[in-house]
Design an enzyme around this catalytic site. Sequence first.
Site, short mmCIF file in Angstrom:
data_model
loop_
_atom_site.label_atom_id
_atom_site.label_comp_id
_atom_site.label_asym_id
_atom_site.label_seq_id
_atom_site.Cartn_x
_atom_site.Cartn_y
_atom_site.Cartn_z
N GLU A 1 1.26 3.49 -7.77
CA GLU A 1 0.07 2.74 -7.63
C GLU A 1 -1.23 4.10 -8.01
OE1 GLU A 1 -2.44 0.33 -4.43
OE2 GLU A 1 -2.01 2.32 -3.78
N LYS B 1 -5.48 -5.42 -7.93
CA LYS B 1 -4.88 -5.54 -6.64
C LYS B 1 -5.91 -6.55 -5.88
CE LYS B 1 -4.02 -2.56 -2.71
NZ LYS B 1 -3.96 -1.02 -2.30
N CYS C 1 0.89 -1.55 -3.45
CA CYS C 1 0.89 -1.05 -2.05
C CYS C 1 0.97 -2.12 -1.04
CB CYS C 1 -0.43 -0.17 -2.14
SG CYS C 1 -0.71 1.11 -0.57
#
Length: 316
Positions: free
Chosen positions: A45, A136, A170
Site C-alpha cells: 500500500e 481507498k 489495507c
Amino acid sequence: MENLLKVALAQIAPVWLDKQATLEKIEQTILEAAEEKAELLVFGEAFLPGYPFWLAYTEGAAWNLKVNKELHAHYARNSIQIEAGELDAICKLTKENNIAIYLGIMERAKDRGGHSLYCSLVYIDPTGEIKSIHRKLQPTYDERLTWAPGDGNGLQVHPLKQFTVGGLNCWENWMPLPRTALYGQGENLHVAVWPGGIHNTRDITRFIARESRSFVLSVSSLMRTSDFPKNTPHLNTILEKAPNVLANGGSCIAGPDGEWIVEPVVDNEGLIYKTLDFNRVYEERQNFDPAGHYSRPDVTKLTVNRERQSTVEFED
C-alpha cells in the site's frame, strides 16, 4: 498452463517520499520478477512514494502546524499524477516483460483538482494497460489527515489466465461490502496490500481466503528509520519519536481452504514467489461459494456505485 500462475510479492522498502528513486526501484523489481518468470507482481500500500508514517510522530492532528504542512507539501510533490504520464515507463516495462502488477501509489488526482492525495491501488495488465485505479474508500484514523476518501470506481476485477483478480487497500479488507463487490464479479484471487506489519496480515489473510474460497495475497512493505533519506524534511523531528522498525512486513499467501501456502514473512526484504493452481478454487467452491450457490440474492443484495466522483461536471 493456463491454470497455473506464478506470483511475486514485493516485500521491500520504498525510497521513502522520493518519487523518482522509488520509481527506479519499482522498475528494477519488475525486471527481477520477470527474470524469475513471475506473471503477477504486487507491491504494498502507498508504496510509491511511501506511507505517511510521520503523522504518528509529529503531532499530526495539531492545527496549523508548520511541520505537517511542509511534510504534506513534500508528499504531494512526490505523489503521482497518472494523467501526466508518470506511470508510462512502468506500463512499458510490464508490456515488454509480459507481467501484470498491482502497485500502491499516492495519487494526486487531476479529476479532483490535482491537489488532494488519494491512496490508490493501480492494476496494470500484461499488455501494459492501466485497467483500474482504486482509490481507498476510507482512509484509516491518522491517514485522514493527509489522504482524501476515494470512490467505488476501482471496485473492479480483471482476468489473468484462468484467474480473476481484484484488490483492496489495507483496512478496506475488513470492510465486508467492498469484499462482496469483488466476490460478486467472480474474484478468485484477492490482493490485499498493506503498508507493512504482521499484525495486519496474520489473521485476515486466512479469514478472507476461507470466506471467499479464493487465493489471497497479502503484500506488505518494509520500513525502518534507516530507510529514511537524509534530505527528508524535518527528519530529526520524526526520528525523535519514531521506532527503529515502523513496518516489519508480514507478506503471506493463503489458499482457498484458508490454510497457509506461505506463512507471514517478517523482516526479510525481497521477492516472495509461489505458483498457484486455479483448480484449488473449484475444489473449495464445491461446498461454499459466497456469490454463487451459497448466496440468496432474493433476500440480501448489494448495490455498488462505481461512478468516478468529481466536484464539477461540464456540459460544453
